[in-house]
Enzyme design. Structure first.
Site, mmCIF file in Angstrom:
data_model
loop_
_atom_site.group_PDB
_atom_site.id
_atom_site.type_symbol
_atom_site.label_atom_id
_atom_site.label_comp_id
_atom_site.label_asym_id
_atom_site.label_seq_id
_atom_site.Cartn_x
_atom_site.Cartn_y
_atom_site.Cartn_z
ATOM 1 C CG ASN A 105 71.944 12.190 58.862
ATOM 2 O OD1 ASN A 105 71.584 13.025 59.686
ATOM 3 N ND2 ASN A 105 71.135 11.745 57.905
ATOM 4 N N GLY A 106 72.470 11.498 62.299
ATOM 5 C CA GLY A 106 71.469 10.892 63.159
ATOM 6 C C GLY A 106 71.725 11.099 64.626
ATOM 7 C CB CYS A 132 74.458 15.675 59.946
ATOM 8 S SG CYS A 132 74.463 16.132 61.695
ATOM 9 C CG LEU A 139 70.745 20.354 62.724
ATOM 10 C CD1 LEU A 139 70.639 21.847 62.458
ATOM 11 C CD2 LEU A 139 69.444 19.657 62.341
ATOM 12 N NE ARG A 199 47.499 14.665 45.686
ATOM 13 C CZ ARG A 199 46.504 13.823 45.414
ATOM 14 N NH1 ARG A 199 46.106 12.961 46.350
ATOM 15 N NH2 ARG A 199 45.924 13.835 44.234
ATOM 16 C CB THR A 202 50.615 10.112 48.447
ATOM 17 O OG1 THR A 202 49.612 9.537 47.607
ATOM 18 C CG2 THR A 202 50.075 10.230 49.855
#
Length: 509
Positions: A75-76, A2, A51, A319, A316
């Site tokens: 959130n979680g 979320c 979400l 990528r 990194t």
């Protein structure tokens, strides 16, 4: 995943300010496209972009205690919420949301309850009775959280920088395993495992204990009311996640809703090592496998969007995030909202190839501790933000609090690479799942050497990125980079190119 945004102490609490908070919260809507919520109390605002993974029908946020004097935006996921509810039987719950326990735990225990939570989380809680507030982030920093300060004395919290960058004079990454208390006026650590002191553990290695701890971590993460799957690269870590999830899915509540065949997802350039290895593992486990392809040009075209979402210029990370970002869009298009992924294993078990050079077990262990402490800046950030960019939640069982405690209490002598004893990197993890009677994976997969994610998707991916950056950045630009970017000066054209994109979106950082 979320999106949360909370602001405390605004001088301006007009309708215009409320509208501004709503506008900033919408910048996080990709994280939570299912519902938007806002609670205002004087000069305090708690906004939420949801979400819906657990209790999609009634778990909208912010969440409250019985009389709505305690407000929380989260959130979680709280994996032990059912056990916690059993301890809170004198409380009346309004929803089936796993996160509602936070409001009631605060009523029972005040600020000293965060360590009771088993999950990945960032939350902000307001006690309207005295206008005090707290904010906290999970042990490792699986979920993102930022903290900022306005010129008017206001304090801000948000899931991503983009909700703070225009209105805060300064903001920082909220440290994992910490709580902020307005009453006490600062941050303090709530997560204090032995590995944070970097003391050398001495517990003997028991393969069955390690195996059971990981299986428990995976099974916890099957808690869902929506379609889900696993990210499968064909490497050791993702293959073990898929193997355990596949083995235990039939007995889970999720199977009653979504069936007992696990969905698996992989992405790569045509002919890449990951695609081949993932297909082999998927065939062995009998998953419903989804293979996605991308081209170097499609990855390059997505770079600006990727950097905007992941909010970093680390080479990194960018990528590896780009293929994951592209895959997450495909996954969401199939109606899947949650995936289980294999991040964290290399940090815990010393899986990176440079660990071969560790001179002794003390330095080996200290390096794993340092890597775990930095996960929130790299792999956790990538896994969370690459997926949440498309409204998909990534869960990471290797970073389960109990599993980390088990794995990091083992004498590091067992983790060291010992060719004379036939031990390659992460041997203790491989050995724990080496079961001849009921094999989890084929031997050659179980003992497959590590690929970097960005290499595994196709070796020409990195070359393509470098070639593209070389065309965008001149020698003169790189030569003057220390004057343009005096802090964290880029030393390659690729790094310089990513930095210019990042600065366009986040000039204050």
């Amino acid at each position: 995943m979320c999106g949360i945004l909370a602001v405390f102490g605004c001088i301006d609490n007009s309708q215009a300010k409320r509208s501004r908070i709503i506008e900033l919260s919408r910048r996080l809507r990709h994280r939570g496209p299912d519902w938007s919520g806002l609670h205002c109390h004087g000069d305090c605002y708690l906004a939420h972009q949801r979400l819906a993974i657990v209790d999609p029908t009634s778990g909208d946020q912010p969440l409250y205690n019985e009389d709505k004097t305690v407000v929380v935006t989260v959130n979680g996921e709280i994996y032990n919420h059912k056990q916690l509810r059993e301890q809170l039987k004198n409380h009346q719950f309004r929803t089936g949301s796993d996160c509602e326990v936070i409001a009631h735990l605060y009523e029972e225990h005040g600020e000293e309850f965060v360590d009771m939570l088993d999950g990945m989380f960032s939350f902000v809680l307001l006690d309207t009775r005295d206008k005090s507030f707290i904010a906290a982030r999970d042990a490792i920093g699986v979920t993102p959280l930022y903290m900022g300060w306005g010129l008017d004395g206001s304090i801000w919290f948000a899931s991503e920088m983009k909700a703070l960058s225009d209105d805060c004079e300064r903001f920082i990454s909220f440290p994992p395993g910490h709580i902020y208390s307005s009453k006490q006026g600062g941050l303090r650590r709530w997560y204090n495992p032995p590995c944070y002191s970097e003391q050398i553990p001495s517990n003997p290695y028991d393969p069955l204990v390690l195996r059971k701890a990981f299986e428990k971590a995976v099974v916890k993460r099957l808690m869902t009311d929506v379609p889900f799957g696993v990210l499968l690269s064909g490497g050791l870590d993702s293959s073990l996640v898929a193997a355990v999830a596949s083995r235990y899915l039939a007995d889970s509540e999720a199977a009653c809703q979504w069936g007992s065949q696990l969905h698996s997802f992989c992405i790569g350039l045509e002919g890449s090592p990951d695609l081949k290895a993932a297909r082999e593992v998927a065939d062995y486990l009998g998953t419903r496998h989804h293979e996605f392809h991308f081209t170097v040009q499609e990855g390059i075209d997505a770079l600006e969007e990727v950097i905007y979402h992941i909010e970093t210029y680390d080479v990194t990370t960018i990528r590896a995030s780009t293929p994951m970002f592209l895959m997450s869009r495909k996954i969401k298009s199939l109606g899947v909202k949650m995936v289980i992924s294999g991040e964290g294993s290399d940090e815990i078990f010393g899986g990176y190839l440079y660990f071969h050079k560790a001179p002794n077990k003390e330095e080996f262990h200290q390096e794993t501790c340092r890597k775990i402490k930095a996960l929130h800046l790299y792999d956790c950030l990538r896994a969370n933000k690459s997926t949440s960019a498309w409204g998909v939640e990534a869960r990471v069982p290797f970073l389960d609090k109990e599993f980390i405690n088990t794995a990091m209490s083992i004498d590091p002598e067992w983790k060291m690479v010992r060719p004379d004893l036939g031990r390659i990197e992460k041997w203790i993890l491989r050995n724990a799942f080496d079961d001849d009677k009921q094999p989890y994976l084929p031997k050659h997969i179980l003992y497959r050497q590590k690929e970097q994610f960005s290499d595994g998707v196709g070796y020409s991916w990195i070359d393509g990125l470098r070639d593209h950056a070389n065309k965008q950045v001149t020698d003169a630009m790189l030569a003057n980079s220390s004057f343009v970017y005096p802090e964290n000066t880029p030393t390659t054209k690729e790094a310089y190119y990513y930095r210019t994109i990042f600065e366009k979106f986040f000039p204050k950082v």
